[in-house]
Every structure is written in structure tokens, then in C-alpha cells.
Motif scaffolding. Structure first.
Motif, mmCIF file in Angstrom:
data_model
loop_
_atom_site.group_PDB
_atom_site.id
_atom_site.type_symbol
_atom_site.label_atom_id
_atom_site.label_comp_id
_atom_site.label_asym_id
_atom_site.label_seq_id
_atom_site.Cartn_x
_atom_site.Cartn_y
_atom_site.Cartn_z
ATOM 1 N N LEU A 42 7.227 -36.139 -39.867
ATOM 2 C CA LEU A 42 6.798 -37.529 -39.792
ATOM 3 C C LEU A 42 5.287 -37.646 -39.919
ATOM 4 C CD1 LEU A 42 7.392 -40.505 -39.287
ATOM 5 C CD2 LEU A 42 7.320 -40.004 -36.848
ATOM 6 N N LYS A 43 4.552 -36.744 -39.289
ATOM 7 C CA LYS A 43 3.092 -36.763 -39.375
ATOM 8 C C LYS A 43 2.641 -36.606 -40.820
ATOM 9 C CE LYS A 43 0.666 -33.144 -38.718
ATOM 10 N NZ LYS A 43 0.021 -31.938 -38.226
ATOM 11 N N ILE A 44 3.251 -35.688 -41.537
ATOM 12 C CA ILE A 44 2.874 -35.458 -42.932
ATOM 13 C C ILE A 44 3.240 -36.659 -43.790
ATOM 14 C CG2 ILE A 44 3.353 -34.033 -44.954
ATOM 15 C CD1 ILE A 44 3.650 -31.668 -42.948
ATOM 16 N N ILE A 45 4.416 -37.232 -43.567
ATOM 17 C CA ILE A 45 4.825 -38.412 -44.335
ATOM 18 C C ILE A 45 3.834 -39.546 -44.128
ATOM 19 C CG2 ILE A 45 6.551 -40.264 -44.409
ATOM 20 C CD1 ILE A 45 8.690 -38.105 -44.015
ATOM 21 N N GLN A 46 3.427 -39.777 -42.888
ATOM 22 C CA GLN A 46 2.485 -40.854 -42.616
ATOM 23 C C GLN A 46 1.100 -40.568 -43.175
ATOM 24 O OE1 GLN A 46 2.769 -41.688 -38.409
ATOM 25 N NE2 GLN A 46 4.460 -43.095 -38.761
ATOM 26 N N GLN A 47 0.730 -39.319 -43.284
ATOM 27 C CA GLN A 47 -0.586 -38.977 -43.823
ATOM 28 C C GLN A 47 -0.649 -39.187 -45.325
ATOM 29 O OE1 GLN A 47 -1.173 -34.951 -42.502
ATOM 30 N NE2 GLN A 47 -2.175 -35.570 -40.605
ATOM 31 N N VAL A 48 0.436 -38.950 -46.037
ATOM 32 C CA VAL A 48 0.390 -39.009 -47.499
ATOM 33 C C VAL A 48 0.924 -40.310 -48.075
ATOM 34 C CG1 VAL A 48 0.545 -36.510 -47.713
ATOM 35 C CG2 VAL A 48 2.625 -37.871 -47.801
ATOM 36 N N GLN A 49 1.435 -41.215 -47.254
ATOM 37 C CA GLN A 49 1.959 -42.466 -47.789
ATOM 38 C C GLN A 49 0.811 -43.357 -48.255
ATOM 39 O OE1 GLN A 49 4.121 -44.693 -44.899
ATOM 40 N NE2 GLN A 49 2.389 -44.971 -43.550
ATOM 41 N N PRO A 50 1.042 -44.138 -49.298
ATOM 42 C CA PRO A 50 -0.012 -45.048 -49.759
ATOM 43 C C PRO A 50 -0.258 -46.157 -48.731
ATOM 44 C CG PRO A 50 1.993 -45.347 -51.040
ATOM 45 C CD PRO A 50 2.218 -44.177 -50.128
ATOM 46 N N ARG A 51 -1.480 -46.638 -48.682
ATOM 47 C CA ARG A 51 -1.859 -47.662 -47.705
ATOM 48 C C ARG A 51 -1.109 -48.974 -47.928
ATOM 49 N NH1 ARG A 51 -4.608 -46.037 -43.463
ATOM 50 N NH2 ARG A 51 -6.366 -44.732 -43.906
ATOM 51 N N ASN A 52 -0.874 -49.345 -49.169
ATOM 52 C CA ASN A 52 -0.268 -50.634 -49.460
ATOM 53 C C ASN A 52 1.176 -50.491 -49.952
ATOM 54 O OD1 ASN A 52 -0.854 -49.465 -51.872
ATOM 55 N ND2 ASN A 52 -2.150 -51.106 -52.636
ATOM 56 N N GLY A 53 1.879 -49.495 -49.459
ATOM 57 C CA GLY A 53 3.271 -49.283 -49.855
ATOM 58 C C GLY A 53 4.177 -50.363 -49.271
ATOM 59 N N GLY A 54 5.184 -50.775 -50.012
ATOM 60 C CA GLY A 54 6.083 -51.824 -49.557
ATOM 61 C C GLY A 54 6.969 -51.381 -48.409
ATOM 62 N N GLN A 55 7.571 -50.214 -48.500
ATOM 63 C CA GLN A 55 8.472 -49.695 -47.470
ATOM 64 C C GLN A 55 7.781 -48.585 -46.685
ATOM 65 O OE1 GLN A 55 11.105 -50.833 -46.387
ATOM 66 N NE2 GLN A 55 12.346 -51.773 -47.966
ATOM 67 N N ALA A 56 6.578 -48.832 -46.248
ATOM 68 C CA ALA A 56 5.804 -47.804 -45.542
ATOM 69 C C ALA A 56 6.422 -47.494 -44.186
ATOM 70 C CB ALA A 56 4.363 -48.268 -45.358
ATOM 71 N N TYR A 57 6.234 -46.299 -43.768
ATOM 72 C CA TYR A 57 6.651 -45.892 -42.423
ATOM 73 C C TYR A 57 5.657 -46.501 -41.447
ATOM 74 C CZ TYR A 57 9.861 -42.407 -44.322
ATOM 75 O OH TYR A 57 10.896 -41.787 -44.963
ATOM 76 N N LYS A 58 6.157 -47.327 -40.533
ATOM 77 C CA LYS A 58 5.265 -48.007 -39.586
ATOM 78 C C LYS A 58 5.696 -47.673 -38.173
ATOM 79 C CE LYS A 58 4.426 -51.729 -42.755
ATOM 80 N NZ LYS A 58 4.739 -53.075 -43.133
ATOM 81 N N GLY A 59 4.852 -46.973 -37.449
ATOM 82 C CA GLY A 59 5.148 -46.613 -36.078
ATOM 83 C C GLY A 59 6.014 -45.373 -35.984
ATOM 84 N N VAL A 60 5.948 -44.717 -34.858
ATOM 85 C CA VAL A 60 6.671 -43.458 -34.676
ATOM 86 C C VAL A 60 8.157 -43.694 -34.524
ATOM 87 C CG1 VAL A 60 6.928 -41.439 -33.199
ATOM 88 C CG2 VAL A 60 4.658 -42.312 -33.694
ATOM 89 N N TRP A 61 8.557 -44.575 -33.619
ATOM 90 C CA TRP A 61 9.987 -44.760 -33.343
ATOM 91 C C TRP A 61 10.729 -45.301 -34.563
ATOM 92 C CZ3 TRP A 61 13.352 -42.774 -30.366
ATOM 93 C CH2 TRP A 61 14.595 -43.334 -30.247
ATOM 94 N N SER A 62 10.206 -46.344 -35.213
ATOM 95 C CA SER A 62 10.895 -46.897 -36.380
ATOM 96 C C SER A 62 10.949 -45.885 -37.521
ATOM 97 C CB SER A 62 10.223 -48.191 -36.830
ATOM 98 O OG SER A 62 8.883 -47.948 -37.229
ATOM 99 N N SER A 63 9.936 -45.052 -37.624
ATOM 100 C CA SER A 63 9.931 -44.023 -38.664
ATOM 101 C C SER A 63 10.960 -42.943 -38.376
ATOM 102 C CB SER A 63 8.547 -43.382 -38.774
ATOM 103 O OG SER A 63 7.596 -44.355 -39.109
ATOM 104 N N LEU A 64 11.099 -42.545 -37.106
ATOM 105 C CA LEU A 64 12.120 -41.555 -36.747
ATOM 106 C C LEU A 64 13.517 -42.111 -37.001
ATOM 107 C CD1 LEU A 64 10.667 -39.993 -33.491
ATOM 108 C CD2 LEU A 64 10.978 -38.865 -35.700
ATOM 109 N N VAL A 65 13.724 -43.384 -36.697
ATOM 110 C CA VAL A 65 15.028 -44.005 -36.955
ATOM 111 C C VAL A 65 15.288 -44.045 -38.457
ATOM 112 C CG1 VAL A 65 16.305 -46.177 -36.797
ATOM 113 C CG2 VAL A 65 15.021 -45.345 -34.833
ATOM 114 N N ARG A 66 14.270 -44.340 -39.237
ATOM 115 C CA ARG A 66 14.408 -44.410 -40.702
ATOM 116 C C ARG A 66 14.686 -43.039 -41.321
ATOM 117 N NH1 ARG A 66 9.937 -46.250 -45.038
ATOM 118 N NH2 ARG A 66 11.322 -46.190 -46.829
ATOM 119 N N MET A 67 14.099 -41.980 -40.728
ATOM 120 C CA MET A 67 14.322 -40.635 -41.270
ATOM 121 C C MET A 67 15.759 -40.242 -41.028
ATOM 122 S SD MET A 67 10.888 -38.339 -40.600
ATOM 123 C CE MET A 67 11.647 -37.458 -39.344
#
Length: 67
Positions: A42-67
Motif C-alpha cells: 500500500l505504501k508503494i502504491i500510494q507513493q507512485v500514484q499520480p496526484r490527479n488520478g480519478g480512482q486514487a487510493y485515498k487513506g489507509v483503511w479505504s485503500s486496504l479495503v480496495r486492495m
């Protein structure tokens, strides 16, 4: 010297207490890897995601649920 004597002589230091330490260390290492690996991913995904991505990973919990 028989094989039993050889084993007793060379593995005398391997007491049940020491064996329990090895088992406990193995269990702790497995639990650590199981918990830490998804967080590292998750840390790596959040580091390399584009700043203005439409479906960006936002927050730790929602990102873990999405993964």
C-alpha cells in the motif's frame, strides 16, 4: 560410536527450551510478514500514484479495503 551417541553428543545443547524459542521466533516472523507485507504494498502504491488520478487510493483503511 553409534549414531545415537553421535546425536546425543552433538545435539545436547538443543533443549526443549531452546526449541521453543526457535518455534516462537518462527511464529513471530510469519505473523510479522503477514501483517507488514500488505502495508508495504500500500505504501508503494500510494507513493507512485499520480496526484490527479480519478480512482486514487485515498487513506489507509479505504485503500486496504480496495486492495
Amino acid at each position: 560410536m553409534t549414531s545415537t551417541d553421535f546425536a546425543k553428543q552433538h545435539f545436547a545443547w538443543l533443549t526443549p527450551e531452546i526449541i521453543s524459542y526457535f518455534v516462537a521466533g518462527g511464529c513471530a516472523g510469519a505473523a510479522s510478514r503477514t501483517v507488514v507485507s500488505p502495508l508495504e504494498r500500500l505504501k508503494i502504491i500510494q507513493q507512485v500514484q499520480p496526484r490527479n488520478g480519478g480512482q486514487a487510493y485515498k487513506g489507509v483503511w479505504s485503500s486496504l479495503v480496495r486492495m
